[in-house]
Design a protein around this motif. Structure first.
Motif, PDB file in Angstrom:
ATOM      1  N   UNK A  24       0.828  -1.212   0.000  1.00 44.20           N
ATOM      2  CA  UNK A  24       0.000   0.000   0.000  1.00 44.20           C
ATOM      3  C   UNK A  24       0.859   1.257   0.000  1.00 44.20           C
ATOM      4  N   UNK A  25       1.953   1.247   0.759  1.00 49.13           N
ATOM      5  CA  UNK A  25       2.843   2.405   0.770  1.00 49.13           C
ATOM      6  C   UNK A  25       3.508   2.592  -0.587  1.00 49.13           C
ATOM      7  N   UNK A  26       3.878   1.493  -1.235  1.00 45.99           N
ATOM      8  CA  UNK A  26       4.504   1.585  -2.557  1.00 45.99           C
ATOM      9  C   UNK A  26       3.505   2.168  -3.568  1.00 45.99           C
ATOM     10  N   UNK A  27       2.257   1.673  -3.544  1.00 50.50           N
ATOM     11  CA  UNK A  27       1.243   2.187  -4.473  1.00 50.50           C
ATOM     12  C   UNK A  27       0.956   3.662  -4.208  1.00 50.50           C
ATOM     13  N   UNK A  28       0.918   4.033  -2.934  1.00 48.53           N
ATOM     14  CA  UNK A  28       0.667   5.433  -2.605  1.00 48.53           C
ATOM     15  C   UNK A  28       1.797   6.319  -3.115  1.00 48.53           C
ATOM     16  N   UNK A  52       9.372  10.025  -8.045  1.00 53.47           N
ATOM     17  CA  UNK A  52       8.870   8.812  -7.410  1.00 53.47           C
ATOM     18  C   UNK A  52       7.474   8.419  -7.905  1.00 53.47           C
ATOM     19  N   UNK A  53       6.690   9.375  -8.396  1.00 53.88           N
ATOM     20  CA  UNK A  53       5.304   9.065  -8.741  1.00 53.88           C
ATOM     21  C   UNK A  53       5.064   9.181 -10.242  1.00 53.88           C
ATOM     22  N   UNK A  54       3.994   8.503 -10.705  1.00 50.51           N
ATOM     23  CA  UNK A  54       3.617   8.492 -12.124  1.00 50.51           C
ATOM     24  C   UNK A  54       2.352   9.322 -12.292  1.00 50.51           C
ATOM     25  N   UNK A 277       2.215  -3.301 -12.337  1.00 53.93           N
ATOM     26  CA  UNK A 277       3.278  -2.890 -11.413  1.00 53.93           C
ATOM     27  C   UNK A 277       4.604  -2.679 -12.144  1.00 53.93           C
ATOM     28  N   UNK A 278       4.934  -3.591 -13.050  1.00 53.39           N
ATOM     29  CA  UNK A 278       6.197  -3.455 -13.794  1.00 53.39           C
ATOM     30  C   UNK A 278       6.186  -2.191 -14.662  1.00 53.39           C
TER      31      UNK A 278
END
Length: 548
Positions: A24-28, A52-54, A277-278
């Motif tokens: 969840x932290x990675x997705x956030x 860090x974000x898309x 994810x990839x």
């Protein structure tokens, strides 16, 4: 159960979320940064700051979450309708169900339902699970609260339905006294309340545990059932010291909406982003390289002779005096800036397309442009494949929300919001308990009217039309009408009527249809009798003519 037993149970439920906290932290961080540390870094980036974000994934997330609000639960529109789910449907009670629908929609609009549901949709699409609490206000009406991911744990019954939730939240001493009174609170909270400098600033952690109760009074229709005899236990605990029970009560229905995007191998939902994810990681990494390449194009690297160090003026219009021997070396000169920015952008475009597909953005673009660009036939053709993918998460939301809608409906009924009497109320609406005192409310069926629901039904209609056309062509080619024997024409017409969104007033109920069929049979029998009588008269006249 005593306070210690409740506390052990509560901690066991809420701690089982830890296995997914890293995901969840990675997705956030990659899609929707919300933590203070991430936002602070974005606001004041350090020299070694890395992307860090898309942004495309964030846009796709809000498109999907917004679509559920706009096309499934739109504010200000009739996006669902209560209907009689009994076998013997009667048109007598249609007005009652229609009135209950209007009252419920008005109650949701006048509350904070839609803002809370929007946040729940975002969590559901991003993390795979969204949670919202429904409470009744003392002044009447409903109050809703979005429960953020990571602050709660859940458990299921044997059927796979969530029936247990434990959430963690913080109150200041001022808020805790407002909620429960100062006498119920532990010593440290009371001490903070009695200190003005701590009353509004110092926070304390509490737990709210809701779970099924073994012994409870049958019935959710009465408003005066004691809270400790209700179907679901509600326990507030102070998370500190011996964790005393602050409040113990109950709910007649499960008060939480826990909606999973898709079900997978445990109690938590399967997020949409798990399919890409990839691609997410690749896009972020590619953007980092392109950031460096663009920076190098503006601020290139240089080879500098050792004797030139400190003597070169890199300012615009700057002048640097060099020796003739150094001028022959062609220094300073740029190096390492030959990366292909266009190839990188093309690769990113391909990756972002896969991310959008994971969030069903192509399908949502189609149904959003129905009225502006395409005919219904073109829409169905383009929707068919995408509908198959999104129908699973739509069906899961409808299933989860039906349980929540039971809570809303029953709570409004107990508040007297429907103002119905025995004459207009459906006969099987109230189910009495064996003791003759308590009774349960039979929750009506629910029909969803949103655009996504219509799109799914439209795809089903296209398949049915194709099957019926194929059967008709077979009959025309072979002359054998038995091909239509397996199709119930009346049910097919009823389904087409439903998906066409035609007004319900013009469709006959079961009793009226039976009456029409009876009248038709009588008319046919009368016609046959008349024809037989006419034939007999003609035959008699012929006999007389021959005799004469």
């Amino acid at each position: 159960m005593n306070g210690l037993e409740y506390s052990r149970l509560a901690r066991a439920v809420i701690d089982q979320k830890e296995d997914l906290m890293n995901e969840w932290e990675w997705l956030s961080k990659r899609i929707l940064p919300r933590s203070r540390d991430v936002l602070r870094q974005l606001k004041t980036p350090a020299r070694d700051f890395k992307r860090e974000n898309c942004a495309k994934a964030c846009e796709a997330l809000h498109t999907l979450a917004g679509a559920f609000i706009t096309h499934v639960t739109p504010s200000g529109q009739k996006w669902f309708e209560f209907e009689d789910k009994s076998i013997k449907k009667s048109k007598t009670y249609e007005n009652w169900y229609r009135h209950a629908t209007d009252v419920t929609l008005d109650a949701l609009t006048s509350s904070n339902f839609y803002p809370s549901l929007q946040e729940t949709h975002v969590d559901r699409c991003l993390f795979g699970t969204g949670c919202m609490l429904c409470e009744s206000k003392k002044s009447g009406g409903l109050s809703f609260k979005h429960i953020p991911i990571g602050s709660y744990g859940i458990a299921e019954d044997k059927e796979g339905n969530v029936d247990t939730v434990c959430r963690s939240f913080k109150y200041t001493a001022h808020q805790a006294v407002q909620a429960w009174g100062i006498k119920r609170l532990p010593t440290e909270v009371r001490e903070a309340f009695n200190r003005p400098e701590r009353r509004f600033t110092e926070e304390f952690e509490f737990l709210h545990l809701v779970m099924p109760r073994k012994g409870y009074t049958l019935g959710n229709g009465r408003a005066d059932v004691p809270p400790r005899k209700m179907r679901f236990a509600s326990v507030y605990l102070y998370n500190g010291g011996s964790m005393p029970i602050v409040e113990e009560g109950g709910y007649p229905e499960f008060p939480y909406l826990v909606s999973r995007f898709l079900k997978w191998d445990n109690v938590w939902g399967y997020p949409a982003a798990r399919k890409c994810l990839d691609e997410l990681e690749a896009v972020v990494r590619m953007y980092r390289h392109l950031d460096k390449l663009a920076e190098l194009a503006v601020y290139p690297r240089f080879f500098v002779d050792a004797e030139q160090e400190g003597d070169i003026d890199y300012r615009a219009g700057g002048e640097t005096v060099i020796d003739r021997s150094i001028a022959g070396l062609n220094l300073p000169r740029e190096w390492g800036i030959n990366g292909r920015l266009d190839w990188g952008l093309e690769h990113i475009k391909e990756l972002e397309g896969k991310i959008e597909s994971a969030f069903f953005v192509p399908f949502l673009r189609v149904i959003s442009s129905v009225d502006r660009q395409m005919t219904a036939t073109e829409v169905v053709a383009r929707q068919k494949e995408q509908v198959i993918g999104i129908s699973a998460t739509f069906s899961q939301f409808v299933y989860d929300f039906n349980v929540f809608l039971e809570r809303i409906f029953a709570e409004l009924f107990r508040q007297g919001a429907f103002n119905s009497d025995a004459a207009t109320q459906p006969k099987d609406f109230i189910v009495e308990a064996p003791d003759g005192i308590d009774y349960s409310v039979t929750v009506p069926g629910v029909s969803y009217k949103g655009v996504i629901s219509q799109s799914i039904e439209m795809a089903q209609r296209q398949s049915m039309d194709y099957a019926m056309q194929t059967a008709a062509q077979y009959i025309q080619f072979t002359g054998d009408p038995s091909a239509m024997d397996c199709i119930d024409i009346s049910k097919a017409i009823k389904f087409l009527f439903k998906v066409s969104a035609a007004p319900s007033e013009v469709y006959r109920d079961k009793a009226e249809i039976e009456q029409v069929q009876t009248d038709r049979q009588k008319a046919q029998q009368q016609q046959l009798a008349l024809m037989a009588s006419q034939a007999a008269n003609q035959q008699s006249q012929a006999v007389r003519n021959v005799s004469e």
